[in-house]
Design a protein around this motif. Structure first.
Motif, mmCIF file in Angstrom:
data_model
loop_
_atom_site.group_PDB
_atom_site.id
_atom_site.type_symbol
_atom_site.label_atom_id
_atom_site.label_comp_id
_atom_site.label_asym_id
_atom_site.label_seq_id
_atom_site.Cartn_x
_atom_site.Cartn_y
_atom_site.Cartn_z
ATOM 1 N N MET A 109 0.842 -1.200 0.000
ATOM 2 C CA MET A 109 0.000 0.000 0.000
ATOM 3 C C MET A 109 0.877 1.250 0.000
ATOM 4 S SD MET A 109 -3.072 0.855 2.626
ATOM 5 C CE MET A 109 -3.495 -0.881 2.862
ATOM 6 N N LYS A 110 0.532 2.189 -0.871
ATOM 7 C CA LYS A 110 1.346 3.398 -0.993
ATOM 8 C C LYS A 110 1.144 4.334 0.198
ATOM 9 C CE LYS A 110 1.600 4.226 -6.000
ATOM 10 N NZ LYS A 110 1.038 5.100 -7.045
ATOM 11 N N PHE A 111 -0.123 4.541 0.528
ATOM 12 C CA PHE A 111 -0.467 5.568 1.510
ATOM 13 C C PHE A 111 -0.872 4.865 2.799
ATOM 14 C CE2 PHE A 111 -3.018 9.850 1.801
ATOM 15 C CZ PHE A 111 -2.278 10.193 2.923
ATOM 16 N N GLU A 112 0.127 4.566 3.633
ATOM 17 C CA GLU A 112 -0.133 3.927 4.925
ATOM 18 C C GLU A 112 -0.483 4.996 5.933
ATOM 19 O OE1 GLU A 112 -0.206 0.912 5.986
ATOM 20 O OE2 GLU A 112 1.018 -0.369 4.679
ATOM 21 N N TYR A 113 -1.682 4.926 6.495
ATOM 22 C CA TYR A 113 -2.030 5.895 7.530
ATOM 23 C C TYR A 113 -1.343 5.474 8.835
ATOM 24 C CZ TYR A 113 -5.893 7.003 4.305
ATOM 25 O OH TYR A 113 -6.652 7.317 3.210
ATOM 26 N N ALA A 114 -0.481 6.359 9.356
ATOM 27 C CA ALA A 114 0.182 6.047 10.620
ATOM 28 C C ALA A 114 -0.872 5.987 11.732
ATOM 29 C CB ALA A 114 1.218 7.122 10.928
ATOM 30 N N ALA A 125 -3.143 6.850 14.676
ATOM 31 C CA ALA A 125 -3.547 8.170 15.173
ATOM 32 C C ALA A 125 -4.455 7.976 16.377
ATOM 33 C CB ALA A 125 -4.245 8.958 14.067
ATOM 34 N N ARG A 155 -17.290 10.015 19.058
ATOM 35 C CA ARG A 155 -16.979 11.447 19.042
ATOM 36 C C ARG A 155 -17.943 12.252 18.159
ATOM 37 N NH1 ARG A 155 -11.906 12.118 15.572
ATOM 38 N NH2 ARG A 155 -13.529 11.964 13.997
ATOM 39 N N THR A 195 -11.897 -0.710 1.630
ATOM 40 C CA THR A 195 -11.250 0.466 2.225
ATOM 41 C C THR A 195 -11.653 0.677 3.686
ATOM 42 O OG1 THR A 195 -12.976 2.063 1.610
ATOM 43 C CG2 THR A 195 -11.282 1.615 -0.045
ATOM 44 N N ARG A 226 -11.478 0.379 7.511
ATOM 45 C CA ARG A 226 -10.344 0.109 8.399
ATOM 46 C C ARG A 226 -10.866 -0.494 9.698
ATOM 47 N NH1 ARG A 226 -5.962 3.024 6.545
ATOM 48 N NH2 ARG A 226 -5.048 3.036 8.622
ATOM 49 N N LYS A 272 -8.220 7.216 15.416
ATOM 50 C CA LYS A 272 -9.191 8.117 14.789
ATOM 51 C C LYS A 272 -9.528 7.701 13.362
ATOM 52 C CE LYS A 272 -6.984 11.649 17.320
ATOM 53 N NZ LYS A 272 -6.103 12.798 17.191
ATOM 54 N N ASN A 273 -8.735 6.813 12.772
ATOM 55 C CA ASN A 273 -9.022 6.374 11.403
ATOM 56 C C ASN A 273 -9.757 5.040 11.335
ATOM 57 O OD1 ASN A 273 -7.851 8.614 10.155
ATOM 58 N ND2 ASN A 273 -5.808 7.745 10.404
ATOM 59 N N ASP A 282 -12.723 2.555 11.139
ATOM 60 C CA ASP A 282 -14.112 2.611 10.694
ATOM 61 C C ASP A 282 -14.974 1.561 11.393
ATOM 62 O OD1 ASP A 282 -13.623 4.594 8.679
ATOM 63 O OD2 ASP A 282 -12.695 3.027 7.462
ATOM 64 N N ARG A 293 -10.302 11.998 8.336
ATOM 65 C CA ARG A 293 -9.147 11.115 8.537
ATOM 66 C C ARG A 293 -8.027 11.892 9.206
ATOM 67 N NH1 ARG A 293 -11.112 6.223 8.281
ATOM 68 N NH2 ARG A 293 -11.408 5.285 6.235
ATOM 69 N N THR A 348 4.641 9.805 9.994
ATOM 70 C CA THR A 348 5.243 9.322 8.752
ATOM 71 C C THR A 348 4.275 9.470 7.577
ATOM 72 O OG1 THR A 348 4.456 7.133 9.373
ATOM 73 C CG2 THR A 348 6.753 7.637 9.848
ATOM 74 N N ALA A 349 2.990 9.213 7.841
ATOM 75 C CA ALA A 349 1.999 9.326 6.769
ATOM 76 C C ALA A 349 1.902 10.773 6.305
ATOM 77 C CB ALA A 349 0.638 8.838 7.264
ATOM 78 N N TRP A 377 4.969 11.773 4.194
ATOM 79 C CA TRP A 377 4.857 11.206 2.847
ATOM 80 C C TRP A 377 3.855 11.993 2.019
ATOM 81 C CZ3 TRP A 377 1.033 8.833 -0.108
ATOM 82 C CH2 TRP A 377 1.481 8.100 -1.211
ATOM 83 N N GLU A 430 -5.116 3.943 -5.131
ATOM 84 C CA GLU A 430 -3.738 4.410 -4.986
ATOM 85 C C GLU A 430 -3.033 4.625 -6.332
ATOM 86 O OE1 GLU A 430 -1.763 1.494 -2.569
ATOM 87 O OE2 GLU A 430 -1.324 0.234 -4.295
#
Lengths: 480, 322
Positions: A1-6, A8, A116, A321, A323, A330-331, A333, B46, B51-52, B55, B282
């Motif tokens: 995966m390109k966009f890894e959400y760290a 949060a 929230r 998609t 999660r 916070k990300n 789902d 989101r 790191t995210a 990037w 992506e």
């Protein structure tokens, strides 16, 4: 995966969880005379606190306190004064919303973004809404009552709420009861007592007169003692249809007024002219919101055969998609299933779906090692005869059926012993109105799903219960 | 939908006549306004951290079409902007260059000269940007002129008047003609089709115009000129991202998306990237497939990059004003 959400994560530091909790009776925390039970974090199985289990004597003490507060203080107070307390409570909820949201997610397993953005703000909105009615009851229900006199409160309300929206259901129960001049004894669910106990603290902070709100914790036996207590005037219950039936039996022949909000197996109907991307969102929101632990969940998708393949394909792509994981991230789902027991029930019914020949598809995702998890799942090729099309699963499991014509959609949607909610997706206004009028469901959403507003009444047909909560209608259940 | 010879035929049939094209565009699934706006808002919640975030900030910088489209643009202004595009943060050689510099046609030569072989593209608005209210021949001359001056990319405006009057085939043919004017083969300039969604107003129109632009051969669909309010919004971009996703699914051809105007903060840019990631997928997370048309956005991205690297905000005096 390109966009890894760290990761949060929302901080837990905002909330203090005590190691043990007593009962909230007559404005003070007291230890129960019975035993205690543990409440755990379903995402980790970590024990959060020991909570007192109220026995019949404790319940009696709480009902007596509520009666005293009713007779001496609350029923004599003007509506305007009661309204002030409710406004104060609403404001404190809003001020302490982060604390409540974090605690709710820890105890219940639901994603922080839901507690929230939905549970806590909607609960505060409910108190604000009913605070406004407190001094206007004669306008809310003109000519109400057999006497034609101004609306009168019932007395002491016994309220038993479920674990799926612990704090929001508390608000739905307590706000209208207090606005109309009743006092309450509320029992939160045994797996999710903590936000109700924090609410007790909020009542103290708001200087609510002692005894107006009492919180007794415990499981089924505590609930039974409360509901069957002879000095209770009103029973309000949200939960399973089985328990609802037992309550209806136990209060039959008594003077107690009853409202029941029970299970559901809602049809979410997608027509071929639906706004398809939004319909897919609505399907996802309908069944995966709060892990599907929603009595009005859109758990039966009825999709017009001509677009079924496309809708299912789009649904799968969208589900990929979602999660699933740490409720405090916070990300996230989709969070944790509330209990081992519930997880077991979901697994059983899903296996029955397999055995009956429906085709299972599960979102490819990694689940945490500890805690109770069930990945979002859909079943295609489901027919009306399948158990997964008839029984409430109360989990993230969607049964997909098809139909050919609007008549068939309505017939299938209504072919259920329940009747709590339904959804319609179509770009054609006349069709939406026609279908909505044919559906036997208390709430019908058009081109949306799972939207809650304090001004809108909520409740069911048939085995989904009776009475309405929310809106002006919600006042009626608490008035003579 | 999957790619079959029949879908390809269906699409070529769709542009065979005005009525066929109207039938096709009006047959696209509708967009529910409330639902689309809710979805866009939800994606905006989101939380992209550490790191995210690092990037995403670098990716966003590399997707900027650094833009100046003013009557008072001068060669000096364009040279400064081009220098900034090649090296956005002079204190950090690790900072990526922007994707392109976007200027009016008469300044393409200046931009090209400054950018040289840096890899930063020159985009030129054309077709009588922003209103497009001149005869087709003038629009095409505008395009040929920009291409001859060295423009790598042409940002054209569609005829919104024709679109709103329902003359879809006219809009289609104009895009086709503009594309032809972009040249041939390796020297062909990439064509971005500006829908001016602020004038189309409804999401149904945005979806139809998106398909029209893609059917006519646009390489990118772009929200706005930046001269009309509202310019780019999250829900409009959402509908366009759904369109390019569906178009690739149907035809196998990938089309880019460029929101332009009104995106000023790094926070907003990251929201857009989240939306790209979760709606189109992506594959679109690359400057070849997604761009930001912006001017002030770049400096906020740079400040946020510095903040992430150093742990504190340096303030606007530590990024260059151009």
């Amino acid at each position: 995966m390109k966009f890894e959400y760290a990761p949060a994560p929302e901080s837990r530091a905002i909330v203090d969880i005590a190691s043990s909790y007593g009962l909230f009776v007559d404005g003070a925390f007291t230890s129960g005379s019975g035993s205690s039970f543990k409440t755990i974090n379903p995402a980790t199985e970590e024990v959060l606190a020991e909570v007192a289990e109220a026995d019949a004597a404790d319940v009696d003490r709480a009902v007596k306190a509520a009666r005293r507060a009713y007779t001496r203080v609350w029923s004599r107070m003007s509506g305007a004064e009661r309204g002030k307390y409710l406004f104060r409570i609403a404001r404190i909820i809003a001020e302490r919303s982060r604390e409540l949201a974090v605690l709710e997610s820890i105890d219940n397993g639901k994603p922080i973004k839901e507690s929230r953005d939905v549970d806590i703000p909607t609960a505060a909105a409910h108190f604000f809404y009913y605070a406004g009615w407190a001094d206007k009851l004669e306008y809310a229900l003109p000519g109400n009552g057999h006497s034609g006199a101004d609306p009168q409160p019932l007395g002491v309300a016994a309220q038993v709420i479920p674990w799926n929206f612990p704090f929001l259901m508390l608000a739905w129960k307590i706000a209208p009861a207090l606005a109309t001049g009743n006092t309450v004894v509320l029992k939160p669910a045994e797996t999710t007592p903590l936000t109700a106990l924090l609410f007790a603290e909020i009542c103290q902070q708001a200087d609510l007169p002692p005894g107006v709100v009492n919180i007794v914790t415990g499981a089924g036996e505590t609930g039974r003692a409360l509901v069957e207590h002879p000095d209770v005037d009103k029973v309000a219950f949200t939960g399973s249809t089985d328990v609802g039936r037992a309550i209806a039996r136990s209060v039959a022949g008594s003077r107690k007024k009853v409202t029941l909000e029970l299970g559901g197996k809602a049809a979410n109907i997608v027509f071929d002219d639906a706004p398809v991307d939004q319909a897919v969102e609505g399907i996802v929101n309908g069944i995966f919101f709060n892990q599907g632990h929603v009595c009005c969940a859109g758990s039966r998708l009825l999709v017009q055969e001509s677009v079924a393949e496309e809708v299912v394909e789009r649904l799968k792509r969208r589900m990929a998609t979602l999660r699933v994981g740490d409720p405090l991230d916070k990300n996230t789902d989709v969070g944790a299933i509330n209990s081992a027991e519930q997880l077991q029930r979901i697994r059983e019914l899903a296996e029955i779906g397999d055995a009956e020949g429906a085709e299972r598809w599960t979102e490819p995702c990694e689940l945490p090692d500890h805690g109770f998890w069930f990945a979002p799942t859909i079943f295609t090729g489901v027919s009306q005869a399948h158990r997964i099309a008839r029984e409430e699963i109360f989990g993230p499991v969607l049964s997909i059926l098809t139909f050919r014509t609007p008549q068939e959609a309505v017939a299938k949607a209504n072919n259920t012993p329940y009747g709590l909610s339904a959804g319609i997706w179509s770009d054609k206004g006349s069709r939406i109105l026609w279908v909505a009028n044919q559906l036997r469901a208390g709430v019908v959403w058009a081109n949306t799903f799972n939207r809650f507003d304090p001004a809108s009444p909520f409740g069911g047909y048939q085995e989904s219960g009776y009475g309405r909560e929310g809106g002006r209608h919600g006042l009626e259940g608490y008035i003579k | 939908m999957t790619i079959t010879p029949s879908t390809a035929t269906a699409l070529s049939d769709a542009v065979a006549s005005d009525s066929a094209l109207r039938g096709f565009l009006h047959g696209l699934p509708g967009v529910d306004q409330v639902g689309a706006e809710q979805r866009a808002a939800a994606l905006g919640t989101r939380s992209i951290k550490t790191t995210a975030k690092a990037w995403a900030l670098d990716l966003a910088v590399s997707m900027v079409d650094l833009t100046t489209l003013e009557g008072n643009d001068t060669p000096g202004k364009v040279r400064t902007l081009a220098a900034k595009a090649m090296r956005p943060d002079p204190t950090d050689p690790g900072c990526p260059a922007t994707a392109a510099v976007c200027v009016y046609g008469d300044l393409v030569g200046v931009a090209k000269e400054t950018l040289g072989t840096s890899g930063v593209k020159v985009a030129s608005v054309a077709t009588a940007f922003p209103a497009g209210r001149v005869p087709l021949e003038v629009k095409l001359a505008d395009v040929r002129d920009a291409v001859a001056a060295g423009a790598d990319e042409i940002d054209m405006v569609i005829d919104r008047g024709a679109f709103l009057a329902g003359r879809y085939l006219e809009v289609y043919e104009e895009i086709v003609a503009t594309k032809a004017a972009c040249g041939q083969g390796d020297r062909r300039a990439h064509l971005k089709v500006i829908l001016e969604t602020g004038e189309l107003q409804t999401y149904d129109n945005v979806r139809r115009a998106s398909w029209l632009g893609m059917l006519a051969g646009g390489d990118f669909i772009k929200t706005s000129t930046g001269k009309v309010q509202p310019a780019a919004t999250m829900p409009v971009t959402l509908v366009m991202l759904e369109a390019v996703r569906d178009f690739r699914e149907t035809t196998g051809t990938q089309i880019g998306v460029k929101p332009a105007g009104g995106i000023r903060t790094a926070k907003d840019a990251i929201k857009y990237l989240v939306m790209v990631n979760e709606v189109a997928g992506e594959d679109w997370l690359h400057p070849d497939w997604f761009r930001f048309g912006a001017s002030t956005l770049l400096n906020d991205l740079l400040m946020q990059r510095q903040k992430l690297a150093t742990g504190h905000y340096s303030g606007p005096d530590y990024v260059t004003l151009d």
